[in-house]
Design a protein around this motif. Structure first.
Motif, short mmCIF file in Angstrom:
data_model
loop_
_atom_site.label_atom_id
_atom_site.label_comp_id
_atom_site.label_asym_id
_atom_site.label_seq_id
_atom_site.Cartn_x
_atom_site.Cartn_y
_atom_site.Cartn_z
N THR A 42 7.33 -30.03 50.71
CA THR A 42 6.82 -28.90 50.37
C THR A 42 6.86 -27.76 49.52
O THR A 42 8.13 -27.05 49.38
CB THR A 42 5.61 -28.94 51.97
OG1 THR A 42 7.04 -27.77 52.46
CG2 THR A 42 5.81 -30.02 52.60
N GLN A 44 7.23 -24.07 50.85
CA GLN A 44 8.22 -23.18 51.81
C GLN A 44 7.56 -21.95 51.25
O GLN A 44 8.94 -21.45 50.76
CB GLN A 44 8.28 -23.37 52.57
CG GLN A 44 8.98 -22.94 54.44
CD GLN A 44 9.86 -24.10 54.71
OE1 GLN A 44 11.18 -24.06 55.17
NE2 GLN A 44 9.36 -25.77 55.85
N TYR A 75 -2.46 -26.99 52.76
CA TYR A 75 -1.51 -25.64 53.12
C TYR A 75 -1.94 -25.69 55.02
O TYR A 75 -2.30 -26.29 55.57
CB TYR A 75 -2.41 -24.57 53.22
CG TYR A 75 -3.40 -23.57 53.85
CD1 TYR A 75 -3.13 -23.30 55.54
CD2 TYR A 75 -4.42 -24.16 52.86
CE1 TYR A 75 -4.27 -22.68 56.25
CE2 TYR A 75 -5.61 -23.73 54.49
CZ TYR A 75 -5.24 -22.87 55.16
OH TYR A 75 -7.05 -22.29 55.83
N ARG A 76 -0.41 -25.01 55.86
CA ARG A 76 -0.68 -24.99 57.36
C ARG A 76 0.20 -23.49 57.10
O ARG A 76 1.41 -23.73 56.62
CB ARG A 76 -0.36 -26.22 58.05
CG ARG A 76 1.33 -26.89 57.97
CD ARG A 76 1.94 -28.09 59.18
NE ARG A 76 2.99 -28.16 58.37
CZ ARG A 76 3.62 -29.75 59.27
NH1 ARG A 76 2.90 -30.33 59.93
NH2 ARG A 76 4.84 -29.32 58.97
N SER A 93 -2.57 -15.56 55.01
CA SER A 93 -1.52 -16.59 53.31
C SER A 93 -3.26 -16.54 52.74
O SER A 93 -3.77 -16.00 52.65
CB SER A 93 -0.67 -17.43 53.04
OG SER A 93 -0.15 -17.54 52.15
N TRP A 165 -2.46 -28.91 58.93
CA TRP A 165 -2.65 -29.24 57.40
C TRP A 165 -4.61 -29.25 57.77
O TRP A 165 -4.80 -29.03 58.05
CB TRP A 165 -2.20 -30.89 56.70
CG TRP A 165 -0.92 -30.31 57.28
CD1 TRP A 165 0.01 -31.18 58.16
CD2 TRP A 165 0.28 -29.61 56.14
NE1 TRP A 165 1.33 -31.35 57.62
CE2 TRP A 165 1.27 -30.43 56.56
CE3 TRP A 165 -0.39 -29.12 55.16
CZ2 TRP A 165 2.44 -30.05 55.79
CZ3 TRP A 165 0.62 -28.16 54.40
CH2 TRP A 165 1.83 -28.91 54.91
N LEU A 221 0.86 -18.88 44.71
CA LEU A 221 0.60 -19.17 46.01
C LEU A 221 1.08 -17.17 46.60
O LEU A 221 2.64 -16.82 46.05
CB LEU A 221 2.18 -19.78 46.67
CG LEU A 221 1.74 -21.67 45.63
CD1 LEU A 221 2.40 -22.50 45.96
CD2 LEU A 221 -0.12 -21.85 45.65
N VAL A 228 4.14 -20.51 55.75
CA VAL A 228 2.96 -20.83 55.51
C VAL A 228 3.78 -22.07 54.43
O VAL A 228 4.81 -22.26 53.91
CB VAL A 228 2.15 -20.31 54.63
CG1 VAL A 228 2.17 -19.76 53.04
CG2 VAL A 228 0.80 -21.42 54.48
N GLU A 229 3.26 -23.31 54.35
CA GLU A 229 3.47 -24.06 53.51
C GLU A 229 2.78 -24.93 52.55
O GLU A 229 1.24 -24.98 52.79
CB GLU A 229 4.16 -25.43 54.28
CG GLU A 229 5.14 -25.14 55.19
CD GLU A 229 6.40 -26.57 56.02
OE1 GLU A 229 7.29 -26.51 56.22
OE2 GLU A 229 5.26 -26.78 56.79
N PHE A 230 2.26 -25.51 51.43
CA PHE A 230 2.10 -25.78 50.52
C PHE A 230 2.29 -27.28 50.09
O PHE A 230 3.53 -27.24 49.66
CB PHE A 230 1.93 -25.00 49.38
CG PHE A 230 0.95 -23.55 49.68
CD1 PHE A 230 0.19 -23.08 49.59
CD2 PHE A 230 1.89 -22.79 49.79
CE1 PHE A 230 -1.11 -21.91 49.69
CE2 PHE A 230 1.66 -21.26 50.05
CZ PHE A 230 0.22 -20.74 50.21
#
Length: 239
Positions: A42, A44, A75-76, A93, A165, A221, A228-230
């Motif tokens: 991810t 991050q 994302y989460r 975000s 997610w 991003l 956040v993570e993508f």
């Protein structure tokens, strides 16, 4: 509109090749204290090396501009939040599009002139907080037939837990139609993204020509103080 090509990955799952960071107070290309990093496949946003946030609004831009496209990503949020960041950044975000290039963003410019697919998660139990909203730093959009004066327009989406997610989709047809989707459902639609409005500070005035329609730009991003993570960042260009 027809599809020009198949899906392609913008993120290779291993490193940030093809991406450029730009932070408020820093020059383009400086990934301040490794804020953007790759962890377990991810991208991050991570604040573990920060002493203070100091309004270091950051964005990580893909190297290539796009005009008409279908973007998908998951994302989460993480449990990190910089408490000296503005309160609205909590579980907040976004992904910018039709943005100016990172190289054209001045060192002391806070946000890129762009349109934002805004991501939010539940802040207070039982209180609606939709995701997949539109925000407009240095831009305007036409909503329900008129240029909308609001900086952000809420979508019709459900409210999601911070650590869940969520699948996001952005469908953009140049300077005409924009569609936001959340978990496969259309939640917002607007037209004619254009330069205008306020919010952005410290920009080069030669770039901010209000009323200019935005037909293409860069995807970025966001890092605004909330971890956040993508993942699964993919795009398909449209004709």
């Amino acid at each position: 509109m027809t599809e020009v090509e198949e899906w392609r990955d913008l993120f290779n799952g291993e490193n940030l090749e093809g991406w450029t960071a730009k932070f408020h107070h820093h020059e383009s290309g400086e990934n301040y204290v490794n804020t953007f990093r790759v962890v377990d496949g991810t991208i991050q946003v991570n604040y573990d090396e920060y002493d203070s946030f100091d309004n270091r609004y950051g964005h990580l831009f893909f190297e290539e501009p796009f005009s008409s496209f279908h973007l998908m990503f998951d994302y989460r949020f993480t449990d990190q939040w910089m408490e000296d960041a503005p309160s609205y950044t909590y579980r907040n975000s976004g992904v910018m599009f039709h943005s100016q290039s990172p190289e054209s963003i001045l060192k002391e410019q806070d946000w890129p002139i762009s349109v934002e697919y805004q991501m939010l998660a539940e802040e207070e139990e039982g209180v609606s907080r939709p995701t997949g909203n539109m925000c407009s730093p240095g831009t305007d959009v036409v909503y329900n037939g008129d240029v909308d004066p609001r900086h952000c327009i809420n979508s019709s989406s459900d409210t999601y837990d911070w650590n869940e997610w969520v699948s996001a989709e952005l469908i953009v047809y140049g300077d005409s139609l924009v569609i936001h989707k959340v978990n496969g459902e259309e939640v917002l639609q607007y037209t004619k993204p254009q330069i205008g409005g306020g919010v952005v500070n410290g920009f080069d005035p030669k770039i901010k020509k209000d009323g200019t329609l935005l037909s293409e730009g860069y995807i970025g991003l966001q890092a605004e103080g909330q971890g956040v993570e993508f993942r699964n960042i993919r795009i398909k260009e449209l004709d």
